[in-house]
Design a protein around this motif. Structure first.
Motif, mmCIF file in Angstrom:
data_model
loop_
_atom_site.group_PDB
_atom_site.id
_atom_site.type_symbol
_atom_site.label_atom_id
_atom_site.label_comp_id
_atom_site.label_asym_id
_atom_site.label_seq_id
_atom_site.Cartn_x
_atom_site.Cartn_y
_atom_site.Cartn_z
ATOM 1 N N LYS A 253 38.441 16.730 2.223
ATOM 2 C CA LYS A 253 38.398 15.345 2.692
ATOM 3 C C LYS A 253 36.986 14.978 3.126
ATOM 4 O O LYS A 253 36.078 15.819 3.146
ATOM 5 C CB LYS A 253 39.381 15.148 3.840
ATOM 6 C CG LYS A 253 39.133 16.050 5.042
ATOM 7 C CD LYS A 253 40.143 15.771 6.138
ATOM 8 C CE LYS A 253 39.829 16.640 7.371
ATOM 9 N NZ LYS A 253 40.710 16.314 8.508
ATOM 10 N N SER A 254 36.792 13.707 3.456
ATOM 11 C CA SER A 254 35.451 13.233 3.825
ATOM 12 C C SER A 254 35.554 11.985 4.687
ATOM 13 O O SER A 254 36.623 11.370 4.778
ATOM 14 C CB SER A 254 34.633 12.924 2.567
ATOM 15 O OG SER A 254 35.225 11.844 1.859
ATOM 16 N N HIS A 255 34.452 11.615 5.316
ATOM 17 C CA HIS A 255 34.351 10.316 5.970
ATOM 18 C C HIS A 255 32.903 9.853 5.922
ATOM 19 O O HIS A 255 31.973 10.667 5.779
ATOM 20 C CB HIS A 255 34.886 10.351 7.416
ATOM 21 C CG HIS A 255 34.007 11.055 8.390
ATOM 22 N ND1 HIS A 255 34.211 12.364 8.769
ATOM 23 C CD2 HIS A 255 32.910 10.644 9.079
ATOM 24 C CE1 HIS A 255 33.296 12.724 9.652
ATOM 25 N NE2 HIS A 255 32.484 11.706 9.857
ATOM 26 N N THR A 256 32.713 8.552 6.009
ATOM 27 C CA THR A 256 31.369 7.973 5.892
ATOM 28 C C THR A 256 30.920 7.358 7.212
ATOM 29 O O THR A 256 31.727 7.063 8.096
ATOM 30 C CB THR A 256 31.332 6.887 4.808
ATOM 31 O OG1 THR A 256 32.207 5.818 5.199
ATOM 32 C CG2 THR A 256 31.751 7.440 3.457
ATOM 33 N N VAL A 257 29.606 7.134 7.310
ATOM 34 C CA VAL A 257 28.995 6.516 8.486
ATOM 35 C C VAL A 257 28.031 5.440 8.007
ATOM 36 O O VAL A 257 27.284 5.656 7.049
ATOM 37 C CB VAL A 257 28.228 7.561 9.335
ATOM 38 C CG1 VAL A 257 27.539 6.891 10.520
ATOM 39 C CG2 VAL A 257 29.158 8.657 9.828
ATOM 40 N N ARG A 258 28.080 4.282 8.653
ATOM 41 C CA ARG A 258 27.096 3.227 8.380
ATOM 42 C C ARG A 258 26.379 2.901 9.673
ATOM 43 O O ARG A 258 27.007 2.620 10.699
ATOM 44 C CB ARG A 258 27.783 1.976 7.824
ATOM 45 C CG ARG A 258 26.827 0.821 7.529
ATOM 46 C CD ARG A 258 25.836 1.178 6.464
ATOM 47 N NE ARG A 258 24.967 0.056 6.093
ATOM 48 C CZ ARG A 258 23.652 0.150 5.991
ATOM 49 N NH1 ARG A 258 23.044 1.306 6.243
ATOM 50 N NH2 ARG A 258 22.925 -0.887 5.619
ATOM 51 N N ASN A 259 25.056 2.935 9.624
ATOM 52 C CA ASN A 259 24.231 2.706 10.812
ATOM 53 C C ASN A 259 23.356 1.479 10.559
ATOM 54 O O ASN A 259 22.549 1.479 9.626
ATOM 55 C CB ASN A 259 23.358 3.945 11.059
ATOM 56 C CG ASN A 259 22.849 4.017 12.471
ATOM 57 O OD1 ASN A 259 22.426 3.015 13.018
ATOM 58 N ND2 ASN A 259 22.875 5.205 13.053
ATOM 59 N N VAL A 260 23.530 0.413 11.355
ATOM 60 C CA VAL A 260 22.758 -0.817 11.168
ATOM 61 C C VAL A 260 22.270 -1.356 12.511
ATOM 62 O O VAL A 260 22.828 -1.041 13.563
ATOM 63 C CB VAL A 260 23.585 -1.920 10.456
ATOM 64 C CG1 VAL A 260 23.914 -1.519 9.038
ATOM 65 C CG2 VAL A 260 24.852 -2.238 11.245
ATOM 66 N N GLU A 261 21.232 -2.173 12.441
ATOM 67 C CA GLU A 261 20.724 -2.867 13.625
ATOM 68 C C GLU A 261 21.326 -4.258 13.654
ATOM 69 O O GLU A 261 21.288 -4.987 12.652
ATOM 70 C CB GLU A 261 19.199 -2.956 13.551
ATOM 71 C CG GLU A 261 18.527 -3.294 14.864
ATOM 72 C CD GLU A 261 18.448 -2.111 15.823
ATOM 73 O OE1 GLU A 261 18.173 -2.349 17.010
ATOM 74 O OE2 GLU A 261 18.678 -0.968 15.395
ATOM 75 N N VAL A 262 21.932 -4.642 14.786
ATOM 76 C CA VAL A 262 22.591 -5.944 14.884
ATOM 77 C C VAL A 262 22.072 -6.708 16.098
ATOM 78 O O VAL A 262 21.530 -6.110 17.041
ATOM 79 C CB VAL A 262 24.131 -5.792 14.984
ATOM 80 C CG1 VAL A 262 24.710 -5.212 13.715
ATOM 81 C CG2 VAL A 262 24.514 -4.944 16.195
#
Length: 529
Positions: A253-262
């Motif tokens: 299995k897997s999971h993702t990460v999204r990193n953004v400046e808001v």
């Protein structure tokens, strides 16, 4: 009085000049260490030349000559007012210090309590924390002469059994020369206590981070593209690479990460969107959470903020953070506060499903992969690197490799602190050496009388080294409680007010034994010379 102060001013001037020159060379080494830490934690930095400002030089001159004059003023005043007959009597000085023991200790107690009271001021800043720490150190230093007299009463019969009459004489000599020995012991106590406090703080910080990493890093392999700013990690994985890596043989299995400046109502913020399910909740160490947080996490417009973010922005459970999304300005309720040590500014975390409802961004900043049963993690890392090689330059590291790399960066970050700890020890050693040298010069007649009465050179060696060893032992014992108190303030006050991180205080016996050994060895080396 003028003669003594002029001489002190000259010595202070020479010391200041030598200190500034030495500081220039020391700065060159420290700049390299600090630059390496910035490269590890923030962004790539190259320092081309050493810049020397006028203010640090002026401050160094003021401290160097000012402290010397301040230290010389009291003895100069005492010498100028003393009668000629008493100047030749060493005992007169010792009788004065004995008379002042209780008033000094009382003043020290009040100073330490005043420092402790500063810590209780709500909303006190970092400066207040350092002033409080200074007050406690100064206060304890004033109590040290009285503690030395009390410890001597305990040590004298013990040293008498171990070293005979010379052991008793050595302990008694510490008290009879208290005017000098107390200053030397206090200097050593403060320096060694500083190393104990900083050492415990670093060990506590390291232990907390290791424990947090073990909980945070649940996956077997982590994939991340290089980022211009290390702590943000907002670069994107190439389109199609995520699915390609997920389909690699051996991936479960897997999971993702999204990193953004808001943009938020608290200013710019770091938003992390993760598609972990409820089964991965153990990877988050929650400080506070509302009831039913995990049940609503993936469906409701709720967020989790890190402890540092909550501290710096004064955010509590139930507050709303208004974020500018692709659907307009939306409010997200804070439903949990978690422990997180990736950023000193803090992070906002939301579930990827909630993120997708408000943002049109489908990019991925990081990928966590779990090895299928029976699959070697090292072999899986090789396969993933082979597949990613032709698509994009990425970091592919195992759980163990990422954890080791993180701890290596942590250790490099505190190299500067280790250097400063060593400097404190050198200063303490020079202080106790100069105090003992002055003491031996004043005692030359006394030592001559002991030799004339039959004391052999070997017995004289025994006497001097025993006395300095006892002073080191006293300093080591006294430095332990002061060091632990300093560590407590550094961990729960200074660090918290600086970064907003809660650390778990960890006092290892090794640090305390090192402090004791360091004090004794420093004093013995000075005594041998």
């Amino acid at each position: 009085m003028k003669v003594i102060l002029k001489e002190a001013l000259l010595l202070g001037f020479l010391g200041t000049v030598l200190g500034i020159v030495s500081g220039f060379f020391l700065a060159q080494g420290l700049v390299q260490l600090v630059t390496r830490s910035i490269n590890d934690l923030y962004f790539v930095l190259s320092v081309q030349e050493l810049s020397i400002g006028v203010y640090p030089l002026a401050k160094a001159a003021l401290l160097g000559m000012g402290a010397t004059l301040l230290a010389a003023w009291w003895p100069a005043r005492e010498a100028s007012q003393a009668e000629v007959s008493t100047v030749l009597q060493r005992s007169s000085n010792e009788s004065k210090i004995i008379e002042r023991l209780r008033p000094l200790a009382f003043t020290g107690l009040l100073t330490a309590l005043a420092g402790g009271a500063l810590l209780l001021i709500p909303g006190g800043g970092i400066a207040a924390g350092y002033v409080a720490l200074l007050g406690i150190i100064v206060g304890f230093s004033l109590i040290i002469p009285l503690l030395i007299v009390g410890m001597a009463r305990v040590f004298r019969p013990l040293l008498g059994r171990l070293n005979g009459i010379i052991g008793k004489m050595a302990v008694r000599g510490v008290v009879t020369e208290l005017n000098r020995t107390s200053v030397a012991i206090a200097a050593l106590v403060v320096a060694v206590a500083a190393t104990v406090g900083v050492g415990i703080m670093i060990e506590s910080f390291r232990g907390t981070v290791v424990s947090w990493l073990e909980a945070q890093l649940q996956a077997d392999v982590y994939v991340q593209p290089p980022s211009a700013v290390t702590r943000k990690a907002d670069a994107k994985l190439a389109p199609g690479l995520v699915e390609l890596l997920k389909e690699t043989e051996g991936v479960g299995k897997s999971h993702t990460v999204r990193n953004v400046e808001v943009a938020t109502n608290y200013g710019s913020g770091n938003l992390v969107a993760v598609d972990q399910g409820a089964g991965n909740r153990d990877s988050y160490q929650l400080k506070n959470a509302a009831g039913g947080f995990w049940e609503n996490y993936s469906s409701e417009p709720n967020v989790m903020v890190s402890e540092a973010y909550a501290y710096h922005n004064d955010v509590a459970l139930g507050d709303s953070i208004f974020i500018t999304t692709d659907r307009g300005r939306e409010g997200f309720e804070v439903q949990a506060i978690n422990f997180d040590y990736t950023s000193d500014t803090g992070t906002i975390t939301m579930h990827r499903e909630v993120y997708n409802r408000y943002f049109d961004d489908r990019a991925v900043s990081g990928l966590a992969l779990y090895a299928a049963g029976g699959t070697s993690v090292d072999r899986l890392v090789e396969r993933l690197r082979d597949k990613a090689e032709s698509r994009q330059q990425v970091f592919i590291r195992s759980n163990k490799g990422l954890r080791e790399a993180s701890i290596a960066i942590f250790d490099r970050t505190f190299t500067v602190t280790v250097v400063l700890r060593l400097l404190a020890i050198v200063v303490a050693f020079i202080g106790i050496l100069s105090a003992l040298m002055a003491l031996q010069l004043e005692r030359s007649r006394e030592l001559a009388v002991l030799r004339a009465n039959g004391m052999t050179p070997g017995q004289l060696w025994n006497y001097v080294t025993s006395q300095t060893g006892i002073m080191g032992l006293m300093a080591g014992i006294l430095s332990v409680p002061v060091g632990i108190l300093m560590a407590y303030i550094l961990v729960y006050v200074i660090n918290l007010r600086s970064f907003g991180w809660t650390l778990q205080l960890s006092v290892s016996p090794e640090v305390l034994l090192q402090a004791l050994g360091l004090s004794v060895i420093a004093a013995l080396l000075a005594g041998l010379y």
